[in-house]
Each structure stands twice: as C-alpha cells, then as structure tokens.
Scaffold this motif. Sequence first.
Motif, PDB file in Angstrom:
ATOM      1  N   GLU A  90       1.058  -0.883  -0.354  1.00  0.00           N
ATOM      2  CA  GLU A  90      -0.089   0.151  -0.148  1.00  0.00           C
ATOM      3  C   GLU A  90       0.787   1.500   0.347  1.00  0.00           C
ATOM      4  OE1 GLU A  90      -3.658   2.181   2.839  1.00  0.00           O
ATOM      5  OE2 GLU A  90      -2.903   0.334   3.676  1.00  0.00           O
ATOM      6  N   ALA A  91       1.502   1.769   0.854  1.00  0.00           N
ATOM      7  CA  ALA A  91       2.877   2.328   0.815  1.00  0.00           C
ATOM      8  C   ALA A  91       3.050   2.516  -0.323  1.00  0.00           C
ATOM      9  CB  ALA A  91       3.144   2.054   2.393  1.00  0.00           C
ATOM     10  N   TYR A  92       3.495   1.556  -0.560  1.00  0.00           N
ATOM     11  CA  TYR A  92       5.210   1.326  -1.712  1.00  0.00           C
ATOM     12  C   TYR A  92       4.396   2.037  -2.951  1.00  0.00           C
ATOM     13  CZ  TYR A  92       8.845  -1.375  -4.917  1.00  0.00           C
ATOM     14  OH  TYR A  92       9.282  -1.339  -5.794  1.00  0.00           O
ATOM     15  N   ALA A  93       3.619   1.698  -2.926  1.00  0.00           N
ATOM     16  CA  ALA A  93       2.415   1.541  -4.405  1.00  0.00           C
ATOM     17  C   ALA A  93       2.743   3.703  -4.682  1.00  0.00           C
ATOM     18  CB  ALA A  93       1.266   1.209  -4.243  1.00  0.00           C
ATOM     19  N   ASP A  94       2.720   4.354  -3.329  1.00  0.00           N
ATOM     20  CA  ASP A  94       2.725   5.702  -3.684  1.00  0.00           C
ATOM     21  C   ASP A  94       4.016   6.350  -3.486  1.00  0.00           C
ATOM     22  OD1 ASP A  94      -0.181   7.068  -2.989  1.00  0.00           O
ATOM     23  OD2 ASP A  94       0.156   6.316  -0.665  1.00  0.00           O
ATOM     24  N   ASP A  95       4.712   5.644  -3.616  1.00  0.00           N
ATOM     25  CA  ASP A  95       6.249   5.388  -3.683  1.00  0.00           C
ATOM     26  C   ASP A  95       6.022   6.076  -4.880  1.00  0.00           C
ATOM     27  OD1 ASP A  95       7.230   5.533  -1.220  1.00  0.00           O
ATOM     28  OD2 ASP A  95       7.763   3.565  -1.270  1.00  0.00           O
ATOM     29  N   ILE A  96       5.783   4.992  -5.602  1.00  0.00           N
ATOM     30  CA  ILE A  96       5.737   5.350  -7.036  1.00  0.00           C
ATOM     31  C   ILE A  96       4.491   6.323  -7.763  1.00  0.00           C
ATOM     32  CG2 ILE A  96       5.611   3.369  -9.390  1.00  0.00           C
ATOM     33  CD1 ILE A  96       8.046   3.333  -7.217  1.00  0.00           C
ATOM     34  N   ARG A  97       3.550   6.111  -7.651  1.00  0.00           N
ATOM     35  CA  ARG A  97       2.807   6.932  -7.388  1.00  0.00           C
ATOM     36  C   ARG A  97       2.757   8.423  -8.077  1.00  0.00           C
ATOM     37  NH1 ARG A  97      -1.387   9.141  -5.645  1.00  0.00           N
ATOM     38  NH2 ARG A  97      -0.986   8.245  -3.764  1.00  0.00           N
ATOM     39  N   ILE A  98       2.605   8.708  -7.411  1.00  0.00           N
ATOM     40  CA  ILE A  98       2.800  10.388  -6.104  1.00  0.00           C
ATOM     41  C   ILE A  98       4.081  10.927  -7.547  1.00  0.00           C
ATOM     42  CG2 ILE A  98       3.175  12.016  -4.395  1.00  0.00           C
ATOM     43  CD1 ILE A  98       1.819  10.245  -2.583  1.00  0.00           C
ATOM     44  N   PRO A  99       5.622  10.968  -7.157  1.00  0.00           N
ATOM     45  CA  PRO A  99       6.564  11.091  -7.589  1.00  0.00           C
ATOM     46  C   PRO A  99       6.182  11.073  -9.644  1.00  0.00           C
ATOM     47  CG  PRO A  99       7.719   9.368  -6.282  1.00  0.00           C
ATOM     48  CD  PRO A  99       5.624   9.225  -6.250  1.00  0.00           C
ATOM     49  N   LEU A 100       5.318  10.339  -9.517  1.00  0.00           N
ATOM     50  CA  LEU A 100       5.139  10.057 -11.585  1.00  0.00           C
ATOM     51  C   LEU A 100       4.363  11.596 -11.618  1.00  0.00           C
ATOM     52  CD1 LEU A 100       4.099   6.413 -12.185  1.00  0.00           C
ATOM     53  CD2 LEU A 100       6.130   7.933 -13.045  1.00  0.00           C
ATOM     54  N   LYS A 101       3.051  12.124 -10.645  1.00  0.00           N
ATOM     55  CA  LYS A 101       2.656  13.013 -10.554  1.00  0.00           C
ATOM     56  C   LYS A 101       3.560  14.496 -11.169  1.00  0.00           C
ATOM     57  CE  LYS A 101      -0.584  14.170  -8.348  1.00  0.00           C
ATOM     58  NZ  LYS A 101      -1.555  14.005  -6.902  1.00  0.00           N
ATOM     59  N   TYR A 102       5.031  14.046 -10.608  1.00  0.00           N
ATOM     60  CA  TYR A 102       6.095  15.300 -10.638  1.00  0.00           C
ATOM     61  C   TYR A 102       6.730  14.620 -12.107  1.00  0.00           C
ATOM     62  CZ  TYR A 102       3.525  16.656  -6.499  1.00  0.00           C
ATOM     63  OH  TYR A 102       2.712  16.960  -5.847  1.00  0.00           O
ATOM     64  N   GLY A 103       6.868  13.713 -12.632  1.00  0.00           N
ATOM     65  CA  GLY A 103       7.293  13.916 -14.119  1.00  0.00           C
ATOM     66  C   GLY A 103       9.016  12.728 -13.424  1.00  0.00           C
ATOM     67  N   ILE A 104       8.992  11.520 -12.179  1.00  0.00           N
ATOM     68  CA  ILE A 104       9.866  11.168 -11.480  1.00  0.00           C
ATOM     69  C   ILE A 104       9.899   9.666 -11.668  1.00  0.00           C
ATOM     70  CG2 ILE A 104      11.164  10.475  -9.623  1.00  0.00           C
ATOM     71  CD1 ILE A 104      10.637  13.271  -8.368  1.00  0.00           C
ATOM     72  N   ASP A 105       9.939   8.994 -12.494  1.00  0.00           N
ATOM     73  CA  ASP A 105       9.701   7.857 -13.636  1.00  0.00           C
ATOM     74  C   ASP A 105      11.250   6.515 -12.916  1.00  0.00           C
ATOM     75  OD1 ASP A 105      10.148   5.087 -15.178  1.00  0.00           O
ATOM     76  OD2 ASP A 105       8.555   6.261 -16.352  1.00  0.00           O
ATOM     77  N   GLN A 106      10.614   5.932 -11.606  1.00  0.00           N
ATOM     78  CA  GLN A 106      11.030   5.132 -10.816  1.00  0.00           C
ATOM     79  C   GLN A 106      10.794   3.436 -11.046  1.00  0.00           C
ATOM     80  OE1 GLN A 106      11.469   6.233  -6.460  1.00  0.00           O
ATOM     81  NE2 GLN A 106       9.623   6.709  -7.690  1.00  0.00           N
ATOM     82  N   CYS A 107      11.810   2.143 -11.099  1.00  0.00           N
ATOM     83  CA  CYS A 107      12.078   1.402 -11.852  1.00  0.00           C
ATOM     84  C   CYS A 107      10.932   0.360 -10.632  1.00  0.00           C
ATOM     85  CB  CYS A 107      12.791   0.991 -12.566  1.00  0.00           C
ATOM     86  SG  CYS A 107      12.864  -1.018 -12.602  1.00  0.00           S
ATOM     87  N   VAL A 108      11.995   0.772  -8.957  1.00  0.00           N
ATOM     88  CA  VAL A 108      11.706   0.094  -7.855  1.00  0.00           C
ATOM     89  C   VAL A 108      11.997   1.092  -7.269  1.00  0.00           C
ATOM     90  CG1 VAL A 108      13.296  -1.700  -6.755  1.00  0.00           C
ATOM     91  CG2 VAL A 108      13.372  -1.279  -8.795  1.00  0.00           C
ATOM     92  N   GLY A 109      12.330   2.246  -7.144  1.00  0.00           N
ATOM     93  CA  GLY A 109      12.372   3.485  -5.768  1.00  0.00           C
ATOM     94  C   GLY A 109      12.253   2.712  -4.712  1.00  0.00           C
ATOM     95  N   ASP A 110      13.285   1.840  -3.938  1.00  0.00           N
ATOM     96  CA  ASP A 110      13.352   0.901  -2.873  1.00  0.00           C
ATOM     97  C   ASP A 110      15.100   1.317  -2.295  1.00  0.00           C
ATOM     98  OD1 ASP A 110      15.435  -0.565  -4.205  1.00  0.00           O
ATOM     99  OD2 ASP A 110      14.473  -2.880  -3.400  1.00  0.00           O
ATOM    100  N   THR A 111      15.616   2.531  -2.862  1.00  0.00           N
ATOM    101  CA  THR A 111      17.167   2.483  -2.124  1.00  0.00           C
ATOM    102  C   THR A 111      17.460   4.066  -2.411  1.00  0.00           C
ATOM    103  OG1 THR A 111      18.174   0.716  -3.234  1.00  0.00           O
ATOM    104  CG2 THR A 111      19.400   2.629  -2.928  1.00  0.00           C
ATOM    105  N   ILE A 112      17.118   4.624  -3.135  1.00  0.00           N
ATOM    106  CA  ILE A 112      17.161   6.446  -2.813  1.00  0.00           C
ATOM    107  C   ILE A 112      15.828   6.592  -3.919  1.00  0.00           C
ATOM    108  CG2 ILE A 112      19.389   6.704  -2.454  1.00  0.00           C
ATOM    109  CD1 ILE A 112      20.353   7.615  -4.950  1.00  0.00           C
TER     110      ILE A 112
END
Length: 488
Positions: A90-112
């Motif tokens: 649930e929280a992990y989905a926000d780690d990906i979803r919210i940055p995408l709104k600002y143009g930040i495209d992550q593959c994993v998003g678990d390190t930095i």
Amino acid sequence: MSFKIAIIGAGSVGFTKKLFTDILCVPEFRDVEFALTDLSEHNLGMIKAILDRVVEANRLPTRVTATTDRRKALEGARYVISCVRVGGLEAYADDIRIPLKYGIDQCVGDTICAGGILYGQRNIPVILDFCKDIREVAATGAKFLNYANPMAMNTWAAIEYGKVDTVGLCHGVQHGAEQIAEVLGAKSRNELDYVCSGINHQTWFIDLRLNGRKIGKDELVAAFEAHPVYSQQEKLRIDVLKRFGVYSTESNGHLSEYLPWYRKRPDEITRWIDMSDWIHGETGGYLRYSTETRNWFETEYPQFLEAASKPIDPTKRSNEHASHILEALETNRVYRGHFNVKNNGVITNLPQDAIIESPGFVDRFGINMAAGITLPEACAATCMASINVQRMSVHAAISGDIDLLKLAVLHDPLVGAVSTPEEVWQMVDEMVVAQAAWLPQYAHAIPAAKERLSKSAVKTREWAGAARRNVRSIEELRAEKAALKQAG
C-alpha cells in the motif's frame, strides 16, 4: 549446536523459506530454533506450515515457532534477521504513484530517489524499535542481519543510532558476477575471481580475474555486446561500463534510478530500458512484480505447501550470505562475501561514516573487512552523491525534520534532474500526508503539510510513466508459466 534465530518480517514467505533451508544445509544447525515474527497472523500461519512441512519431511529436530509478539520472538536470539517491508504494498504504491505526478519515473524506488527516501523514513523508526528489543531481550552480543531496503539507510540507522552489531546483506554482487562469468564463457562461476566495492546497489567490479587472467574493460565490453540476451537487456549498464571502465552490480532498471542521465526524459527512458522483464527498467516494475507474486502465492499456496515436502538438497543451497555467515561464525569455516558495514577506512575515497558494500572474510572472530580499497574516481563520485542523500535521509528520519527530508529529496540525482524545488517541496508534503500512518516522527508536521497542499499552485499531472505495464491476473500468469514450460 543449539541456538536461536529470530526472523522479523517472516511473512515474506518465499524469502523466509530460502533462508530457512539454506541454514539447514549446514549439518551442525539441525538443532537450531527458528522464531518467526510478523505483523500478519495470516502470513505467519502460512510460512510456519511450510517450514513445519520441511522439518517433518527431512525428519529434523529443528524447532519452529511463530508469534506476532516481536519481543517474545527475540528473547535469547543469537541472530536476528530482518526482511521487513514497512507499509507493505500500500505504501510502496505511493512511492511510485506520487513521484510520477511530478515527472519522476522509477523502476524500483527502494534505495534512494523519491520512493527509496520515503521508504527509509518508514523503516528507520521501526529498525530502531528492533534494535531496542535486541539490546534488551536478545542474547548478549546478538548479531543483526538486515536484508531490508533501503539497505544503506537501514544499516546506517541500526549501527549509528540503534547501537547493535549489524551487517547489511544483499545479493546484487553475486548476480552481477554470474552475468560476467557467463559472458566470458566460464564453465563455472568459481573460475571468476573479483573485487567488488562501493555502496549497496552501486557496487563496482574494480578487479576481475578469469582463471587468474586479468580482464580489462575492452574485453568485458565486447563480451557483453556479443551476448544475445544481455546486449539487449543491459543497454544502460553496458553504456556505464564503457564510460566508467568498470561494470556495476546493479540491474539495468535499478542502476538507471541512481544516475541523473538516463531516466530524466520519457523518450530517453524507452531508449535505455528493455521490457522483457521488470528488472530491466519498466516503470514501477518491482511494484507490479511484487503484487503479482503476492497474488500468485495466495492463490497457489497448496502448491507451495506440497513443494515443502521435498528433501533439502545441500547442493542447491543459495548464494544468499546469511547461512554462510552463520556457518563461518559458528564453525570457523571461513567465508568470503560482500557486506554492508560502516566504512571506517575500508574504502579510502568514501566518507568514514558511510555504509559501504565491500569484500570481507568471516570466521569465529567476526566479519573482517579487506581495507585500503580505492574506487575509480567516477565510481566514487557517483557513490558520494547517493551517500550525501542517504546521510540527510537518515538524520531526517531520526529527527522528524521535514525540511531536512525535503533537502534530501532535492539532492537526489534523478529528482534534481527532473523536478524544480517547488515541485519537490510539494511532492514531499504529499507523500508524507499520504503515508502518515507509517511516519510517527512527522506527526507534528502533517497539519502544516496539509495546509500547504490546500493552497499550492504547483501543477501536477496524472502520468503512468514512460513504460508502465498493468498487473497481470492469475489466469494470465498461469498461461505464461504454461507457455514457458511447453517451450522448454
């Protein structure tokens, strides 16, 4: 030998089973007690049933207990292994979803990057709770083996603030070495010797020997470019090899997140990634994979339980470090691996306080790191950018300083390449508000963040990313597995 191993986050079912069977491949460890603990009684019940089936099938005296009471699980434990994911999917989905709104495209998003930094904010208070329990109720001198990401931040917090004997463990080095051995035509990975050093997920093969012969940059580049699969899957990684002169341990998708050059424009992302598997750069790839894996396990659980009835085969012991470290500490059979520890001079051109990943040897005297390693300057510079972000992120997580958290995110290489300061400030407010349930240290800052969000004029967009795939259904997964089985 009889001692106790506690596994926190044991509901990570597949990984827990792997650790368990690896450890039981050591003959002296038949009488060990495993104490499983997790927040989910459901997951605990499933993994305990699987491990009980393994014990029964192999006629072992091994004892397995399971409890949601973490302190009870840690009582008297000589070793504590953590594989937690605070906030779950649930929280992990926000780690990906919210940055995408600002143009930040992550593959994993678990390190930095934005996701990894917020992941650390969720994890670090919990890691410190673990450390408090270890100090108070575990065996004297208990060793904490952390498998949870963000590896460097979690390990940094446990050592610096938790005051517990901690080592961080990852398998990126082993996987990278397997690739190199394959492209060089080695008959077995034992023919390849290497020194790999840096920081977690940015570790570099700075010395390679195949049957004693030194392998240079040009030979390695040619070998990767000639490989029919890796030449397509690892395009970004090969480009970094050409420019830096050394190969990175980290997968194409992971590596792309730590550098400011490859994921900052959508058209560039698709140029460098490969969509044959999530790990090669797919937007939110690991989130999709993790979701599918969870759904598959829940649906196909009877198959996993049945598979647990097979005899343990020591020849199939994995290259995960944990079992080999325990074996070396307890039996004095020396083990060489790559470990995440505080630098303290191990790598000459990285900061003393940084958590580095580098070669070490384990015996009864503990983990003994090979000191005096100097990274190539480009590798050190890339690591330094991440270390500075990690340090600020750890300090923010400890203090609950939302301004320092925003500065940490602003200084992230990929975030800084994509977003303006105003966008970063709003994005962090949005992420902290969305994840407030797992961020107790920021409780005082949530009302003001909500107020700022209600008045913000920073524009966002609904964007799925440059290369997003939908989560596959169980039926689609079954069809794919059947097709792969039929193909060979």
